[in-house]
Scaffold this motif. Sequence first.
Motif, PDB file in Angstrom:
ATOM      1  N   SER A  99       0.956  -1.452  -0.317  1.00 17.70           N
ATOM      2  CA  SER A  99       0.039   0.173  -0.112  1.00 17.70           C
ATOM      3  C   SER A  99       1.088   1.448   0.091  1.00 17.70           C
ATOM      4  N   SER A 100       1.812   1.323   0.537  1.00 17.65           N
ATOM      5  CA  SER A 100       3.352   2.493   0.549  1.00 17.65           C
ATOM      6  C   SER A 100       4.044   2.381  -0.399  1.00 17.65           C
ATOM      7  N   ALA A 101       4.382   1.175  -0.846  1.00 18.90           N
ATOM      8  CA  ALA A 101       5.191   1.347  -1.706  1.00 18.90           C
ATOM      9  C   ALA A 101       4.931   1.792  -3.164  1.00 18.90           C
ATOM     10  N   SER A 102       5.681   2.140  -3.766  1.00 18.13           N
ATOM     11  CA  SER A 102       5.856   2.768  -4.639  1.00 18.13           C
ATOM     12  C   SER A 102       7.062   2.538  -6.496  1.00 18.13           C
ATOM     13  N   VAL A 103       6.833   2.685  -7.649  1.00 22.36           N
ATOM     14  CA  VAL A 103       7.330   2.175  -8.803  1.00 22.36           C
ATOM     15  C   VAL A 103       7.091   3.366  -9.052  1.00 22.36           C
ATOM     16  N   SER A 104       8.367   4.115  -9.943  1.00 22.36           N
ATOM     17  CA  SER A 104       8.233   4.921 -10.868  1.00 22.36           C
ATOM     18  C   SER A 104       8.926   5.128 -11.763  1.00 22.36           C
ATOM     19  N   TRP A 105       8.720   5.883 -12.988  1.00 18.87           N
ATOM     20  CA  TRP A 105       9.325   5.081 -14.403  1.00 18.87           C
ATOM     21  C   TRP A 105       9.623   6.255 -15.084  1.00 18.87           C
ATOM     22  N   HIS A 106      10.378   7.557 -15.451  1.00 26.38           N
ATOM     23  CA  HIS A 106      10.956   7.818 -16.436  1.00 26.38           C
ATOM     24  C   HIS A 106      11.923   7.841 -17.242  1.00 26.38           C
TER      25      HIS A 106
ATOM     26  N   GLY B 167      -1.595   0.548  -6.848  1.00 30.09           N
ATOM     27  CA  GLY B 167      -2.790   0.655  -8.334  1.00 30.09           C
ATOM     28  C   GLY B 167      -1.934   1.527  -9.468  1.00 30.09           C
ATOM     29  N   GLN B 168      -2.513   1.036 -10.365  1.00 33.39           N
ATOM     30  CA  GLN B 168      -1.471   1.647 -11.873  1.00 33.39           C
ATOM     31  C   GLN B 168      -1.862   2.827 -12.399  1.00 33.39           C
ATOM     32  N   TYR B 169      -1.189   3.552 -12.479  1.00 30.17           N
ATOM     33  CA  TYR B 169      -0.900   5.421 -12.969  1.00 30.17           C
ATOM     34  C   TYR B 169      -0.176   5.091 -14.255  1.00 30.17           C
ATOM     35  N   PRO B 170      -1.172   4.881 -15.593  1.00 33.22           N
ATOM     36  CA  PRO B 170      -0.737   4.422 -16.320  1.00 33.22           C
ATOM     37  C   PRO B 170       0.017   6.575 -16.819  1.00 33.22           C
ATOM     38  N   PRO B 171       0.644   7.192 -17.510  1.00 31.66           N
ATOM     39  CA  PRO B 171       0.184   7.909 -18.229  1.00 31.66           C
ATOM     40  C   PRO B 171      -0.567   8.755 -19.066  1.00 31.66           C
ATOM     41  N   SER B 172      -1.101   9.669 -18.380  1.00 32.11           N
ATOM     42  CA  SER B 172      -2.815  10.762 -19.040  1.00 32.11           C
ATOM     43  C   SER B 172      -2.002  11.442 -20.904  1.00 32.11           C
ATOM     44  N   GLU B 173      -0.991  11.498 -20.612  1.00 34.35           N
ATOM     45  CA  GLU B 173      -0.308  12.470 -21.889  1.00 34.35           C
ATOM     46  C   GLU B 173       1.140  11.763 -21.748  1.00 34.35           C
ATOM     47  N   GLY B 174       1.633  12.704 -23.329  1.00 36.36           N
ATOM     48  CA  GLY B 174       2.782  12.891 -22.941  1.00 36.36           C
ATOM     49  C   GLY B 174       2.746  11.653 -24.518  1.00 36.36           C
ATOM     50  N   ARG B 175       4.112  10.950 -24.811  1.00 39.81           N
ATOM     51  CA  ARG B 175       4.585  10.112 -25.441  1.00 39.81           C
ATOM     52  C   ARG B 175       4.271   8.107 -24.941  1.00 39.81           C
ATOM     53  N   PHE B 176       3.530   8.075 -24.053  1.00 33.54           N
ATOM     54  CA  PHE B 176       3.501   6.911 -23.924  1.00 33.54           C
ATOM     55  C   PHE B 176       2.582   6.537 -22.947  1.00 33.54           C
ATOM     56  N   ARG B 177       1.722   7.375 -23.822  1.00 31.30           N
ATOM     57  CA  ARG B 177       0.216   7.234 -23.319  1.00 31.30           C
ATOM     58  C   ARG B 177      -0.782   5.957 -23.594  1.00 31.30           C
ATOM     59  N   GLY B 178      -1.016   5.209 -23.636  1.00 31.98           N
ATOM     60  CA  GLY B 178      -1.676   3.885 -23.443  1.00 31.98           C
ATOM     61  C   GLY B 178      -0.728   3.142 -24.207  1.00 31.98           C
ATOM     62  N   ARG B 179       0.360   2.947 -23.868  1.00 29.95           N
ATOM     63  CA  ARG B 179       1.628   2.437 -24.691  1.00 29.95           C
ATOM     64  C   ARG B 179       2.385   1.172 -23.694  1.00 29.95           C
ATOM     65  N   ALA B 180       2.339   2.442 -22.146  1.00 28.18           N
ATOM     66  CA  ALA B 180       2.595   1.685 -20.951  1.00 28.18           C
ATOM     67  C   ALA B 180       2.355   0.724 -20.518  1.00 28.18           C
ATOM     68  N   VAL B 181       2.385   0.130 -19.583  1.00 27.26           N
ATOM     69  CA  VAL B 181       1.344  -1.040 -19.120  1.00 27.26           C
ATOM     70  C   VAL B 181       2.176  -1.988 -17.374  1.00 27.26           C
ATOM     71  N   TRP B 182       1.894  -1.948 -17.139  1.00 24.11           N
ATOM     72  CA  TRP B 182       2.457  -2.501 -15.631  1.00 24.11           C
ATOM     73  C   TRP B 182       2.707  -4.268 -15.824  1.00 24.11           C
ATOM     74  N   ALA B 183       4.013  -4.458 -15.601  1.00 23.25           N
ATOM     75  CA  ALA B 183       4.853  -5.893 -15.915  1.00 23.25           C
ATOM     76  C   ALA B 183       4.860  -6.627 -14.959  1.00 23.25           C
ATOM     77  N   GLY B 184       4.356  -5.298 -13.699  1.00 23.98           N
ATOM     78  CA  GLY B 184       5.527  -6.144 -12.438  1.00 23.98           C
ATOM     79  C   GLY B 184       4.253  -7.053 -12.052  1.00 23.98           C
ATOM     80  N   ASN B 185       5.147  -7.324 -10.289  1.00 25.20           N
ATOM     81  CA  ASN B 185       4.380  -7.488  -9.052  1.00 25.20           C
ATOM     82  C   ASN B 185       5.285  -7.265  -7.788  1.00 25.20           C
ATOM     83  N   LEU B 186       4.737  -6.651  -6.963  1.00 25.70           N
ATOM     84  CA  LEU B 186       5.404  -6.204  -6.204  1.00 25.70           C
ATOM     85  C   LEU B 186       5.374  -7.276  -4.996  1.00 25.70           C
ATOM     86  N   ASN B 187       4.636  -8.533  -4.925  1.00 23.43           N
ATOM     87  CA  ASN B 187       5.112  -8.999  -3.687  1.00 23.43           C
ATOM     88  C   ASN B 187       6.005  -9.788  -4.221  1.00 23.43           C
TER      89      ASN B 187
END
Length: 197
Positions: free
Chosen positions: A57-64, A82-102
């Motif tokens: 719940s408190s761990a976070s991953v950010s990609w730039h 939860g997943q927060y893909p970009p709402s604008e920019g070149r990666f909008r609709g193209r960046a997808v979560w593929a990880g598993n924090l556990n």
Amino acid sequence: MSGVRARLLAFLAGIAVSGVLRVSAMEVYTPEEVESVNGTDAKLKCTFQSSSPLKESSASVSWHFRPLGGGAEESVFFYQDGQYPPSEGRFRGRAVWAGNLNRYDGSIMVRDVQFRDNGTFVCQVKNPPDVHGVSGEIRFRVVTTASHSEIAILAAAIGGATGLLLLILVLTIFVKFWRNRRRERGTEAEGKEEGVL
């Protein structure tokens, strides 16, 4: 004299406490370089270790992303409870979560990579109180065709699978042939015994 002693005791206490209290740091692991063919999907792997128990719940991953030719850094993806893909920019609709924090995995997938995606992807992970540490950086190259090493690996995998299937087929045929031959010999031996009696 008591002022000097007080300072000395405070100094020694500071040294003792600093030796006991360790600063936690996040360890992030990424490949140095990833190469992907134009128009394909690319998985950007980012794994991590934390000295603190993982709290999803408190761990976070950010990609730039930093473009190859320079320019402003862009947000690619953010994950925290939860997943927060970009709402604008070149990666909008193209960046997808593929990880598993556990599983200590903060990987993402970038769909339909393009030449303008050449640059550096940065993965940063925080798991309070582990919020400091070196970020993982991936030099990302988009190419026209797969490199020779990737083609060789693919060819070897296909060749190996084909060879294994052929070997299984040959062994199956041999076993069936051997069983039939043995059965025929058994039938012939029974016929001869009956003829003798």
